[in-house]
Design a protein around this motif. Structure first.
Motif, PDB file in Angstrom:
ATOM      1  N   ASN A   1      94.162 -17.547 -27.118  1.00  9.66           N
ATOM      2  CA  ASN A   1      94.190 -16.582 -26.026  1.00  9.66           C
ATOM      3  C   ASN A   1      92.768 -16.296 -25.544  1.00  9.66           C
ATOM      4  OD1 ASN A   1      93.966 -13.429 -25.345  1.00  9.66           O
ATOM      5  ND2 ASN A   1      95.945 -14.194 -24.665  1.00  9.66           N
ATOM      6  N   ASP A   2      92.615 -16.150 -24.228  1.00 12.45           N
ATOM      7  CA  ASP A   2      91.285 -15.923 -23.642  1.00 12.45           C
ATOM      8  C   ASP A   2      90.598 -14.701 -24.236  1.00 12.45           C
ATOM      9  OD1 ASP A   2      91.644 -18.117 -22.067  1.00 12.45           O
ATOM     10  OD2 ASP A   2      92.173 -17.008 -20.260  1.00 12.45           O
ATOM     11  N   LEU A   3      91.369 -13.647 -24.454  1.00 11.21           N
ATOM     12  CA  LEU A   3      90.788 -12.414 -24.986  1.00 11.21           C
ATOM     13  C   LEU A   3      90.267 -12.634 -26.404  1.00 11.21           C
ATOM     14  CD1 LEU A   3      90.317  -9.470 -24.217  1.00 11.21           C
ATOM     15  CD2 LEU A   3      92.487  -8.901 -25.259  1.00 11.21           C
ATOM     16  N   PHE A   4      91.019 -13.360 -27.216  1.00  9.91           N
ATOM     17  CA  PHE A   4      90.575 -13.646 -28.576  1.00  9.91           C
ATOM     18  C   PHE A   4      89.333 -14.534 -28.550  1.00  9.91           C
ATOM     19  CE2 PHE A   4      94.901 -13.041 -30.892  1.00  9.91           C
ATOM     20  CZ  PHE A   4      94.988 -11.779 -30.328  1.00  9.91           C
ATOM     21  N   SER A   5      89.318 -15.472 -27.594  1.00 10.45           N
ATOM     22  CA  SER A   5      88.164 -16.353 -27.463  1.00 10.45           C
ATOM     23  C   SER A   5      86.918 -15.545 -27.125  1.00 10.45           C
ATOM     24  CB  SER A   5      88.430 -17.404 -26.385  1.00 10.45           C
ATOM     25  OG  SER A   5      87.310 -18.233 -26.197  1.00 10.45           O
ATOM     26  N   GLU A   6      87.044 -14.642 -26.169  1.00 12.67           N
ATOM     27  CA  GLU A   6      85.909 -13.804 -25.795  1.00 12.67           C
ATOM     28  C   GLU A   6      85.441 -12.964 -26.974  1.00 12.67           C
ATOM     29  OE1 GLU A   6      86.585 -11.507 -22.292  1.00 12.67           O
ATOM     30  OE2 GLU A   6      87.386 -13.204 -21.161  1.00 12.67           O
ATOM     31  N   LEU A   7      86.395 -12.417 -27.718  1.00 13.13           N
ATOM     32  CA  LEU A   7      86.045 -11.556 -28.843  1.00 13.13           C
ATOM     33  C   LEU A   7      85.357 -12.351 -29.954  1.00 13.13           C
ATOM     34  CD1 LEU A   7      86.329  -8.610 -29.795  1.00 13.13           C
ATOM     35  CD2 LEU A   7      88.340  -9.328 -31.064  1.00 13.13           C
ATOM     36  N   ALA A   8      85.856 -13.564 -30.227  1.00 14.45           N
ATOM     37  CA  ALA A   8      85.250 -14.394 -31.267  1.00 14.45           C
ATOM     38  C   ALA A   8      83.802 -14.699 -30.949  1.00 14.45           C
ATOM     39  CB  ALA A   8      86.047 -15.687 -31.425  1.00 14.45           C
ATOM     40  N   VAL A   9      83.506 -14.864 -29.654  1.00  9.06           N
ATOM     41  CA  VAL A   9      82.145 -15.189 -29.244  1.00  9.06           C
ATOM     42  C   VAL A   9      81.268 -13.937 -29.178  1.00  9.06           C
ATOM     43  CG1 VAL A   9      80.742 -16.083 -27.347  1.00  9.06           C
ATOM     44  CG2 VAL A   9      82.839 -17.254 -28.007  1.00  9.06           C
TER      45      VAL A   9
ATOM     46  N   ARG B   1      80.296 -12.579 -38.624  1.00  6.77           N
ATOM     47  CA  ARG B   1      79.549 -12.907 -39.836  1.00  6.77           C
ATOM     48  C   ARG B   1      78.133 -12.343 -39.812  1.00  6.77           C
ATOM     49  NH1 ARG B   1      81.439 -19.141 -41.053  1.00  6.77           N
ATOM     50  NH2 ARG B   1      83.593 -18.641 -41.564  1.00  6.77           N
ATOM     51  N   GLY B   2      77.968 -11.228 -39.114  1.00  5.02           N
ATOM     52  CA  GLY B   2      76.660 -10.585 -39.097  1.00  5.02           C
ATOM     53  C   GLY B   2      75.897 -10.856 -37.818  1.00  5.02           C
ATOM     54  N   GLN B   3      74.883 -10.040 -37.580  1.00  6.71           N
ATOM     55  CA  GLN B   3      74.124 -10.107 -36.331  1.00  6.71           C
ATOM     56  C   GLN B   3      73.309 -11.388 -36.192  1.00  6.71           C
ATOM     57  OE1 GLN B   3      74.352  -8.019 -33.787  1.00  6.71           O
ATOM     58  NE2 GLN B   3      75.918  -6.856 -34.903  1.00  6.71           N
ATOM     59  N   ASN B   4      73.107 -12.097 -37.277  1.00  6.18           N
ATOM     60  CA  ASN B   4      72.330 -13.333 -37.209  1.00  6.18           C
ATOM     61  C   ASN B   4      73.215 -14.564 -37.070  1.00  6.18           C
ATOM     62  OD1 ASN B   4      69.810 -12.057 -37.453  1.00  6.18           O
ATOM     63  ND2 ASN B   4      70.087 -11.893 -39.687  1.00  6.18           N
ATOM     64  N   SER B   5      74.486 -14.336 -36.719  1.00  6.73           N
ATOM     65  CA  SER B   5      75.413 -15.458 -36.570  1.00  6.73           C
ATOM     66  C   SER B   5      76.054 -15.378 -35.190  1.00  6.73           C
ATOM     67  CB  SER B   5      76.483 -15.400 -37.666  1.00  6.73           C
ATOM     68  OG  SER B   5      77.346 -16.495 -37.572  1.00  6.73           O
ATOM     69  N   LEU B   6      75.291 -15.714 -34.160  1.00  6.14           N
ATOM     70  CA  LEU B   6      75.731 -15.550 -32.782  1.00  6.14           C
ATOM     71  C   LEU B   6      76.257 -16.864 -32.212  1.00  6.14           C
ATOM     72  CD1 LEU B   6      72.848 -13.324 -31.359  1.00  6.14           C
ATOM     73  CD2 LEU B   6      75.012 -12.595 -32.381  1.00  6.14           C
TER      74      LEU B   6
ATOM     75  N   SER C   1      86.020 -20.199 -40.117  1.00  8.99           N
ATOM     76  CA  SER C   1      85.134 -21.004 -39.263  1.00  8.99           C
ATOM     77  C   SER C   1      85.930 -21.734 -38.190  1.00  8.99           C
ATOM     78  CB  SER C   1      84.363 -22.018 -40.112  1.00  8.99           C
ATOM     79  OG  SER C   1      83.498 -21.370 -41.015  1.00  8.99           O
ATOM     80  N   LEU C   2      87.120 -22.193 -38.545  1.00 11.44           N
ATOM     81  CA  LEU C   2      87.962 -22.891 -37.576  1.00 11.44           C
ATOM     82  C   LEU C   2      88.378 -21.951 -36.448  1.00 11.44           C
ATOM     83  CD1 LEU C   2      89.451 -25.504 -36.821  1.00 11.44           C
ATOM     84  CD2 LEU C   2      91.399 -24.682 -38.141  1.00 11.44           C
TER      85      LEU C   2
END
Length: 911
Positions: A454-462, A467-472, A387-388
């Motif tokens: 890193n910006d790329l990791f940030s974009e990917l995390a978002v 955690r599934g399609q219902n966790s946007l 989560s962090l």
């Protein structure tokens, strides 16, 4: 080298024949120049050897040598010979070393000057010697500047007989395999001590039988007749231990978990004899805890210029197009310096149209990226740590650790371990360590206050619902989402929100939202009030956000918080930082609130309703310049408060009799109910008020910034600061909670001591064992800083600034312990007119860390150092060294006659 400025009578000036600043540097720091010259000569020798190896290899393969390489070798030989000649004269130079006050400086001046010039020549030459063909690469990657130290560290570790297990970790695609190939080439080229190098790839599902056969084949050992795993392991172990003089390097790549070496047949510890392991993994804990590696190296991504060169090399001539070059530069910045991704993206774009390049800049479609990040994410054993990471990705960029703490507390990340904010802070640091260890966050080096994703990791995390399609999650980089998709969001972070965007957001309701983070642009925030839509605050509608746990507003103009906030019964963290806000009474309805921050806001009154927040644990009012009123009784009711931060903020405490401040304001006596406080930042303008309201429960503070008497002075972020301007009210120092915190203070500023102790160390009963920085001003009662009766005083002190101590006679009185002042780096003395010297010769051996000496306007000072006729234990050659001094400023010292008086038997040397 910093200049040395001397302003002294002609008796001293007659020795300064050469220009004062640079000339004295050549003489005083002569030994340092010689030592540095030795070091630079070694570096040049290493560089020449590397270039020569490259030349030999090229010639053996019938490849021509570039003209600039040959020219560099010729110049290198000339400069090296010149340096060797100078070092041959070193013995002669030492005969005229600095003794007393610069006797006969001419020889040292000339040699010091030439040494410095030669050092600069060598440094420039070594810098120019980084030829591309010096790399041991095979064309796919190189040992770049940013990785050279890691490469060298691995080679040195392999040479160290004591190190048996060496590990390299880093993200997938960062180049661990390539680096190890270069290591193998180097080992083969230089004839390193290994008779045999064996390599096996382990992967996520280790096949022990296959690993055994790979090692056996390299050893010419037949395992076919041994059907059992244990039997093969025994044969391998005995074969590897057969000849202690046989050196074997076993390379095991891509470890995802600890490998049972005993089951494979690889000997461990003392039994390993000539066998050494070189391991790679994506995860630090696998190497450190699972494989008990003796030394570990973290491989980071390529630096931006190196990454761009690799991209340019892959796409070839396409970057002759200036527009493509600019797009390429932006694309490379998003690829985290990972060679695998850089080559993948560059290869896909090499023959693509310019439209494809533009689309790639908007949204990179890299097949390997999600797998790389997902594998590290899945390796995290704690759901809180996962989560962090998502929280860091949501925010993006550089994030304050304290902000992560507040947001994490709101989300309940630390609930399983939560018995106080301080323990939650420790838990947060442990979670951040896991993110560093899995390379999801870059190593922050010495910056403990911030983390960067890193910006790329940030974009990917978002963009990737881990955690599934219902966790946007949605942040500023999102395009246009449907209302249905937006309603599924559990986290939103948007910057530069204008009125239209607010309308769009509030239309969705967000019934599942846990985190809402909004900020407006600086231009929007700074517009005059009349230019803002009167209904802007009404656009905020929290009616459907009953699940909201964290609300973070920054630079928002919301004069009156909307009434719909009152339904946020689950809200635990609220930030209104740098916001234009006036009426905050509605917050009193949020009974679950634990974290409340108004940093830099325009709030002028803390209303009585805030006192209803009985669960509040952290209240941050820092830098609220307009906060003039805290209504009586508010602070008294916050009995669960653990952290109260009011730095550069409210200080209008009402005295016991209601005078002289406003009659409707908080009093210090209210703070008696805050028995759980561990962090306090507070200003108290009048020290006498402390005696009217009785003792305060501040004896157990872990962090503090306490300013009594409106003191200026220096600032040290992250340290425990206490600033006291007593104005003759010296008895303030006797208050119990003040004494307890003096024992823990790391920066102390004292002003106006008139009747207290004669020695500074007596101000604290424990002798200031944690004090790093000490400033004392305008205090006529101080005669000494340390006395012999306090052996443990000032053991970690790094800076000592003294000003206008008109009765100061000595820094140290009597024989203090060697630990006293032994960490001192900087000393500044101003207007201490009775002080005749700073130190005695017998004290010099403890000042090995000293870097700066400043003395201004001291009428009685005769010398910096005086021989006190005590027996001095000095180094060889009877020289007491100050090896790190870089700056010495001496001004307006009318009676100084020498730097050191009476030190003929033990000269002082700035080496």
């Amino acid at each position: 080298m910093a200049d040395i400025v001397l302003s002294v009578p002609s008796k001293v000036a007659e020795y300064l024949v050469a220009p004062v600043s640079r000339g004295c540097g050549y003489v005083i720091f002569y030994n340092r120049y010689v030592r540095q010259l030795n070091e630079e000569v070694e570096k040049l020798s290493d560089a020449r050897n590397r270039v020569q190896h490259s030349i030999d290899e090229a010639q053996n393969n019938m490849r021509p040598i570039e003209a600039d390489v040959e020219r560099w070798m010729r110049v290198g030989e000339t400069v090296a010979n010149k340096a060797f000649d100078m070092l041959d004269h070193d013995g002669r130079a030492k005969k005229t070393c600095f003794c007393g006050w610069l006797p006969n400086p001419k020889a040292l001046y000339c040699l010091g000057r030439e040494a410095r010039r030669t050092i600069e020549d060598i440094q420039e030459l070594v810098a120019r010697g980084q030829f591309e063909n010096l790399s041991a690469g095979d064309g796919d990657d190189t040992i770049t500047d940013s990785r050279a130290s890691i490469f060298q560290g691995i080679m040195e570790a392999l040479d160290d007989e004591k190190l048996k297990v060496i590990g390299v970790y880093g993200l997938g695609g960062v180049g661990k395999t390539t680096l190890l190939k270069e290591v193998q080439k180097k080992l083969g080229k230089e004839g390193r001590p290994f008779h045999m190098i064996v390599e096996s790839i382990i992967s996520q599902t280790p096949n022990l039988k296959q690993i055994q056969y790979v090692i056996a084949d390299a050893l010419s050992l037949n395992l076919k007749d041994e059907p059992s795993l244990n039997g093969r392991a025994d044969l391998l172990r005995r074969r590897l231990q057969k000849d202690p003089s046989e050196k074997v390097l076993i390379i095991l790549e891509d470890l995802w978990d600890a490998l049972d070496l005993k089951a494979v047949g690889i000997p461990l510890g003392e039994e390993s004899r000539g066998c050494k392991l070189l391991l790679t993994s994506r995860f630090r804990d696998v190497l450190e805890q699972g494989m008990l590696a003796d030394r570990i190296f973290r491989l980071e991504g390529l630096e931006n210029d190196e990454a761009f060169r690799l991209f340019e090399k892959t796409v070839g001539d396409r970057l002759k197009d200036e527009e493509l070059k600019q797009i390429a530069s932006k694309i490379v910045k998003k690829l985290a310096g990972l060679p695998l991704l850089i080559i993948c993206v560059a290869s896909n774009l090499k023959y693509s149209t310019i439209s494809t390049w533009r689309n790639a800049l908007k949204k990179l479609d890299v097949p390997n990226l999600e797998a790389i990040v997902k594998s590290s994410y899945d390796h995290l054993k704690s759901e809180d740590a996962k989560s962090l990471f998502l929280l860091c990705g949501l925010i993006g960029g550089t994030i304050q650790v304290e902000t992560l703490l507040g947001l994490g507390l709101g989300l309940g990340l630390f609930e399983a371990f939560d018995d106080g904010i301080e323990n939650s802070r420790h838990r947060l640091n442990a979670m951040l360590y896991w993110l560093y260890s899995t390379c999801l966050l870059p190593d922050g080096d010495d910056d403990k206050d911030n983390v960067t994703i890193n910006d790329l990791f940030s974009e990917l995390a978002v963009s990737t619902p881990f955690r599934g399609q219902n966790s946007l999650m949605m942040n500023t980089n999102y395009d246009s989402w449907s209302k249905e998709k937006l309603e599924k969001c559990w986290a939103i972070h948007l910057a530069n929100v204008d009125s239209d965007r607010l309308v769009e957001l509030m239309y969705c309701g967000f019934p599942k939202l846990k985190i809402l983070m909004l900020s407006q642009s600086k231009d929007w925030y700074e517009r005059p009030t009349h230019q803002h839509d009167e209904g802007d605050c009404c656009r905020l509608d929290f009616t459907l956000m009953k699940e909201l746990r964290v609300l973070y507003f920054r630079s928002m103009r919301i004069t009156h918080l909307p009434s719909s906030m009152g339904i946020l019964e689950n809200l635990r963290t609220s930030y209104l930082d740098n916001c234009h806000v006036e009426d905050v009474a509605i917050l009193g309805k949020l009974k679950a609130l634990q974290i409340l921050s108004f940093v830099g806001s325009t709030i002028s009154r803390l209303p009585k309703e805030i006192g209803e927040l009985m669960n509040l644990r952290l209240l941050n009012l820092s830098n609220c310049k307009e906060l003039h009123i805290i209504e009586p009784g508010v602070l008294k009711r916050l009995i669960n408060l653990e952290e109260l931060r009011m730095k550069e903020s409210f200080d209008r405490w009402m005295s016991k009799d209601g005078m002289p401040l406003e009659s409707h304001n908080a009093s210090l006596a209210e703070l008696k109910s805050l028995t759980k406080l561990t962090t306090l930042e507070i200003s108290i303008p009048d020290p006498t008020i402390l005696f009217k309201d009785g003792d305060l429960p501040f004896g157990n503070l872990i962090r503090f910034w306490i300013n009594i008497g409106n003191v200026g002075g220096r600032e040290f972020g992250g340290l425990r600061n206490m600033k006291l301007k007593l104005g003759g009210c010296d008895s303030t120092l006797s208050i119990e909670w003040v004494q307890k915190n003096l024992q823990k203070t790391q920066y102390l500023h004292l002003d106006g001591l008139k009747e207290f102790k004669k020695s500074a160390h007596e101000l604290c009963s424990q002798g200031f064992q944690q004090l790093k920085h000490l400033d004392i001003q305008n205090s006529p009662s101080i005669k000494y800083i340390a006395r012999s009766s306090y052996d443990t005083a000032f053991t970690v002190l790094e800076s000592l600034f003294l000003e206008n101590l008109i009765n100061l006679e000595k820094i140290s009185h009597g024989s203090v312990s060697l630990e006293c002042f032994n960490k001192l780096k900087a000393v500044r003395i101003i207007k201490c007119h009775l002080l005749k010297n700073l130190w005695f010769l017998s004290e010099m051996q403890r000042l090995v860390h000293l870097e700066e000496i400043q003395a201004f306007d001291c009428d009685s000072m005769q010398a910096i150092i005086i021989d006190d006729a005590r027996k001095v234990e000095v180094a060889v050659d009877n020289i007491v060294e100050l090896p790190k001094v870089l700056r010495m400023d001496l001004h307006k010292l009318p009676n100084i006659t020498s730097f050191c008086i009476g030190a003929e038997g033990a000269p002082i040397q700035f080496s």
